[in-house]
Design an enzyme around this catalytic site. Structure first.
Site, PDB file in Angstrom:
ATOM      1  N   TRP A   1       0.818  -1.214   0.000  1.00 18.82           N
ATOM      2  CA  TRP A   1       0.000   0.000   0.000  1.00 18.82           C
ATOM      3  C   TRP A   1       0.850   1.263   0.000  1.00 18.82           C
ATOM      4  CZ3 TRP A   1      -4.338  -0.845  -2.025  1.00 18.82           C
ATOM      5  CH2 TRP A   1      -5.084  -1.997  -1.738  1.00 18.82           C
TER       6      TRP A   1
ATOM      7  N   LYS B   1     -12.190  -1.624   7.080  1.00 20.91           N
ATOM      8  CA  LYS B   1     -11.438  -2.506   7.965  1.00 20.91           C
ATOM      9  C   LYS B   1     -11.867  -2.324   9.420  1.00 20.91           C
ATOM     10  CE  LYS B   1      -8.539  -2.864   4.276  1.00 20.91           C
ATOM     11  NZ  LYS B   1      -7.757  -2.079   3.348  1.00 20.91           N
TER      12      LYS B   1
ATOM     13  N   ASP C   1      -1.368   6.627   6.461  1.00 24.22           N
ATOM     14  CA  ASP C   1      -2.437   5.739   6.019  1.00 24.22           C
ATOM     15  C   ASP C   1      -2.702   4.778   7.170  1.00 24.22           C
ATOM     16  OD1 ASP C   1      -4.074   3.811   4.922  1.00 24.22           O
ATOM     17  OD2 ASP C   1      -2.797   3.368   3.197  1.00 24.22           O
TER      18      ASP C   1
HETATM   19  C1  LIG Z   1      -7.156  -1.640   2.250  1.00 25.29           C
HETATM   20  C2  LIG Z   1      -6.076  -0.654   2.286  1.00 25.29           C
HETATM   21  C3  LIG Z   1      -5.962   0.350   1.306  1.00 25.29           C
HETATM   22  C4  LIG Z   1      -6.878   0.436   0.119  1.00 25.29           C
HETATM   23  O1  LIG Z   1      -8.112   0.873   0.534  1.00 25.29           O
HETATM   24  P1  LIG Z   1      -9.297   1.190  -0.489  1.00 25.29           P
HETATM   25  O2  LIG Z   1     -10.301   1.811   0.438  1.00 25.29           O
HETATM   26  O3  LIG Z   1      -9.724  -0.099  -1.073  1.00 25.29           O
HETATM   27  O4  LIG Z   1      -8.803   2.151  -1.496  1.00 25.29           O
HETATM   28  C5  LIG Z   1      -4.941   1.264   1.438  1.00 25.29           C
HETATM   29  N1  LIG Z   1      -4.085   1.215   2.469  1.00 25.29           N
HETATM   30  C6  LIG Z   1      -4.170   0.267   3.425  1.00 25.29           C
HETATM   31  C7  LIG Z   1      -3.189   0.262   4.550  1.00 25.29           C
HETATM   32  C8  LIG Z   1      -5.162  -0.701   3.362  1.00 25.29           C
HETATM   33  O5  LIG Z   1      -5.252  -1.633   4.306  1.00 25.29           O
END
Ligand SMILES: *Cc1c(COP(=O)(O)O)cnc(C)c1O
Length: 363
Positions: free
Chosen positions: A102, A196, A172
């Protein structure tokens, strides 16, 4: 029937009591004769929902007044672009710490808007560790330093924040937001896709320090300018109303049922310890992350001998007992148990019991 425990990395399990509440209110929200899905986003009923959601999130995370909370769309992936478009402005430079898939994607996207630089990289070389980032590694002209606090696919987590001095950290936090109490003032901007640890897919939370926004150039699309959403209190256009409602219920659950983020962290640590301990004592399986960088949220594990047939058998039998979505990410194979906030201790215990039993039956 055995209860089903869903170990999916996202969209992921939601608290049962939250689903029940949504079910009860589904077709007639507060006597309106309408579902939340059918309410105007400018109605009093919905305004109360979005305001309560923000208020409770602020309480849970202790978000100071000089930070704006936004409920946006487009997932964390849209933030990969929105962050540089709005923040990589002054010097058009930013420092990225790459710790997995990511953060790599976030970095690639930032290249379209300026000159991001990789200052530490555990991706490819040694995915099982979080690199140490020290002050001297950081460009004093960087507009921000980007990190991914929890690596959903790799199963690692930052336990020590880089010391960046005055340079804001952009994080993030998609897969570990709300898993413990953090100090929001350590960050310039936090973003997280909801699916999540917050609620259903379709909503993205952004928490941003006010001085960092309002500098986007003219050519930035309206929908990608934080300032536009701040001014409109997240209802510049139609927001993902039902996802925001569900998030509000999850925030209420965290506050009232769990008792806040310190309590949540205790529980998360307990669940993670229980699972890692079982895997560390397993005859057939081992965790891919060995040390202190282990994530509390995502626990990848594999057969010690790389026996894919054995992994398949494990996944099949686990799923027959209601332990589902344990298959590892398509890039890593093996297994991954995501044990977010909403995964109850009983779910982790059921998985631990199964690992022990499977060990006995297959050695
Ligand atoms: C799942 C995830 C993403 C992507 O998320 P989307 O909402 O599908 O764009 C980005 N960064 C991390 C750390 C993730 O776990």
């Amino acid at each position: 029937m055995n209860p089903v425990y869903n170990f999916s990395a996202g969209p992921s399990t939601l608290p049962k009591s939250v689903l029940k509440k949504a079910e009860v209110e589904l077709s007639n929200y507060k006597g309106s004769g309408m579902s939340v899905m059918e309410l105007s986003h400018r109605s009093k009923l919905f305004m109360d929902i979005i305001q309560d959601a923000e208020k409770t999130l602020r309480e849970l995370m202790n978000i100071p007044d000089n930070y704006t909370v936004l409920f946006l769309q487009g997932g964390a992936s849209t933030q990969f672009a929105m962050v540089p478009m709005n923040l990589m402005i002054k010097n058009k430079k930013a420092d990225y710490v790459i710790t997995g898939t990511w953060s790599q994607k976030a970095y690639e996207e930032a290249k379209k808007y300026g000159t991001p630089r990789v200052i530490a990289n555990s991706h490819g070389a040694d995915l099982s560790h979080i690199p140490k980032v020290t002050r001297d590694m950081i460009d004093p002209e960087a507009d921000y330093v980007h990190i991914t606090t929890n690596n959903t696919i790799e199963g690692t987590c930052f336990y020590e924040l880089p010391d960046t001095g005055d340079i804001p950290i952009v994080a993030d936090m998609s897969s570990n937001i709300l898993s413990e109490l953090i100090d929001v003032t350590d960050y310039g901007l936090i973003y997280a896709g909801a699916q999540k640890n917050i609620g259903p897919a379709g909503m993205t939370v952004v928490i941003v320090r006010d001085d960092l926004i309002g500098h986007a150039p003219e050519n930035v699309p309206t929908m990608l300018d934080y300032q536009v959403h701040k001014k409109a209190h997240s209802i510049y256009n139609t927001p993902p109303t039902f996802a925001i409602y569900m998030a509000k219920l999850v925030f209420d659950w965290l506050k009232d049922d769990v008792g806040g983020l310190e309590k949540m962290a205790e529980l998360n640590e307990q669940k993670a310890n229980l699972l890692y301990d079982a895997i560390d004592h397993s005859i057939l399986f081992e965790a891919t992350i060995k040390d202190r960088d282990r994530s509390w949220m995502n626990v990848p594990f594999i057969s010690k001998t790389g026996d894919e047939a054995l992994e398949k058998k494990f996944l099949k039998e686990a799923s027959e007992r209601g332990l589902v979505t344990l298959k590892g990410h398509r890039s890593t194979g093996g297994m991954r148990a995501s044990i977010y906030n909403a995964m109850p201790l009983e779910g982790v215990q059921a998985l631990v019991d199964f690992i022990k039993e499977f060990d006995q039956n297959n050695q």
